[in-house]
Design an enzyme around this catalytic site. Structure first.
Site, mmCIF file in Angstrom:
data_model
loop_
_atom_site.group_PDB
_atom_site.id
_atom_site.type_symbol
_atom_site.label_atom_id
_atom_site.label_comp_id
_atom_site.label_asym_id
_atom_site.label_seq_id
_atom_site.Cartn_x
_atom_site.Cartn_y
_atom_site.Cartn_z
ATOM 1 N N HIS A 40 46.231 31.128 -40.541
ATOM 2 C CA HIS A 40 46.826 30.062 -39.577
ATOM 3 C C HIS A 40 48.301 30.344 -39.317
ATOM 4 O O HIS A 40 49.280 29.907 -39.247
ATOM 5 C CB HIS A 40 46.684 28.761 -40.400
ATOM 6 N N ASP A 71 41.421 31.636 -37.587
ATOM 7 C CA ASP A 71 42.555 31.510 -37.797
ATOM 8 C C ASP A 71 42.792 30.250 -38.503
ATOM 9 O O ASP A 71 43.947 29.969 -39.017
ATOM 10 C CB ASP A 71 43.517 31.653 -36.611
ATOM 11 N N GLU A 114 42.056 24.465 -45.548
ATOM 12 C CA GLU A 114 43.099 25.608 -45.715
ATOM 13 C C GLU A 114 44.075 25.188 -46.745
ATOM 14 O O GLU A 114 44.725 23.861 -46.695
ATOM 15 C CB GLU A 114 43.586 26.109 -44.181
ATOM 16 N N LEU A 128 40.737 23.339 -22.520
ATOM 17 C CA LEU A 128 41.718 24.028 -21.358
ATOM 18 C C LEU A 128 42.968 23.251 -21.176
ATOM 19 O O LEU A 128 43.186 22.654 -20.086
ATOM 20 C CB LEU A 128 40.919 24.218 -20.217
ATOM 21 N N ARG A 174 41.561 23.578 -34.902
ATOM 22 C CA ARG A 174 41.502 23.081 -36.334
ATOM 23 C C ARG A 174 40.140 23.633 -36.752
ATOM 24 O O ARG A 174 39.205 23.420 -36.112
ATOM 25 C CB ARG A 174 41.765 21.490 -36.187
ATOM 26 N N ARG A 232 37.010 17.224 -22.254
ATOM 27 C CA ARG A 232 36.683 15.671 -21.820
ATOM 28 C C ARG A 232 36.451 15.613 -20.258
ATOM 29 O O ARG A 232 35.677 14.995 -19.868
ATOM 30 C CB ARG A 232 37.671 15.043 -22.455
#
Length: 309
Positions: A275, A252, A257, A148, A228, A171
């Site tokens: 991406h 995405d 990639e 977030l 990622r 976290r």
């Protein structure tokens, strides 16, 4: 004396033009012989523009002062090596928040309503023979956001406009945010209809979306990844999508990639994207401008607009 910089990747045309007007630019990414170029210019280079700067490259550049990354993610730069060498590192946050958040919602709608499949259905003449099968909607569903941060908050705002309930994992709990916080990603996945990952890459987040987390979403759950590819156990993702233990995924980003697991190509419960989270003209121009602004500020001795190291 003109300042010399090393450009490590292709950048938007306006960004490249602005850099060329201010600095002597050496284009490493399209050099016919990269080692020969480095041997020639490395002793004079004081900055890099773009990503993909590891410790070995830093060692080749004895006068390097700043690494100006093009992108909000900077996991392609060895920040620990940069810090130990007292190098500055900047990125391009904020300016891409809206573009990525828009794509997140777009991918969710595309997956829920099977928009790519519906398009093929119409083009292939299927509609003339029978109506398209009924699909799902986002209204009333619970969205769990992994990460977030700036982008995550923009996704949350848009999801609420779609009448979704928003919860999050990170976290730390953010006490001034109105969304329910989960200290356990697995627990959040069990309670969610959708999981959207927008956390950064790196060792701390490597494959944190594990097989257990994906399975917890269940056969009606949807997973969306705009962070990622390394965030998720990609092999487990493929297996669970094939077996139906995970309802669907809209992706995405990928671990290797532009290589995408071929097993995903034949699955109807998957939406694939190259991406393109920040892939709009206006956003890429703003990102390029921020690369230039960081370099200009550094060499003028002024505070950096978006420093990460």
């Amino acid at each position: 004396m003109a300042i010399e910089i090393l450009q490590t990747q292709r950048l938007p045309a306006r960004c490249e033009q602005a850099l060329a007007e201010r600095y002597v630019v050496h284009r490493l990414f399209d050099a016919a012989d990269r080692q020969a170029l480095l041997a020639d210019v490395a002793p004079r280079v004081r900055a890099t523009a773009g990503g993909h700067v590891d410790a070995a490259l830093m060692d080749r550049l004895p006068r390097l002062e700043i690494i100006a990354v093009f992108g909000v993610g900077y996991d392609s730069v060895d920040t620990e090596a940069a810090r130990s060498r007292r190098l500055r590192v900047t990125n391009t946050p904020e300016v891409l928040n809206d573009a990525v958040a828009e794509l997140a919602i777009g991918l969710m709608v595309a997956l829920a309503r099977h928009i790519p499949q519906a398009d093929r259905y119409v083009r292939g003449g299927g509609w003339a023979k029978a109506g398209f099968p009924l699909q799902a909607e986002l209204n009333g569903k619970t969205l769990g956001i992994l990460g977030l941060g700036r982008i995550g908050k923009e996704i949350a705002t848009r999801a609420q406009a779609m009448k979704m309930r928003v919860v999050y994992h990170g976290r730390h709990r953010q006490p001034y945010e109105p969304y329910v916080y989960y200290s356990s990603l697995l627990d959040m996945a069990r309670d969610c209809d959708w999981l959207v990952a927008v956390a950064p890459g790196g060792r701390e987040t490597y494959r944190m979306v594990s097989r257990e987390v994906l399975a917890a979403l269940g056969p009606a759950g949807g997973f969306v990844n705009l962070g990622r590819g390394t965030l998720v156990d990609e092999a487990a993702l493929v297996e669970l999508l094939q077996s139906g233990e995970l309802g669907g995924a809209a992706l995405d980003v990928f671990e290797h990639e532009p290589h995408v697991p071929e097993a995903l190509f034949g699955l109807d419960n998957v939406v694939l994207s190259p991406h393109q989270g920040s892939g709009t003209r206006q956003t890429r121009e703003r990102m390029g401008a921020l690369v230039v602004a960081n370099l200009d500020a550094h060499f003028a001795g002024e505070p950096l607009p978006s420093a990460v190291v």
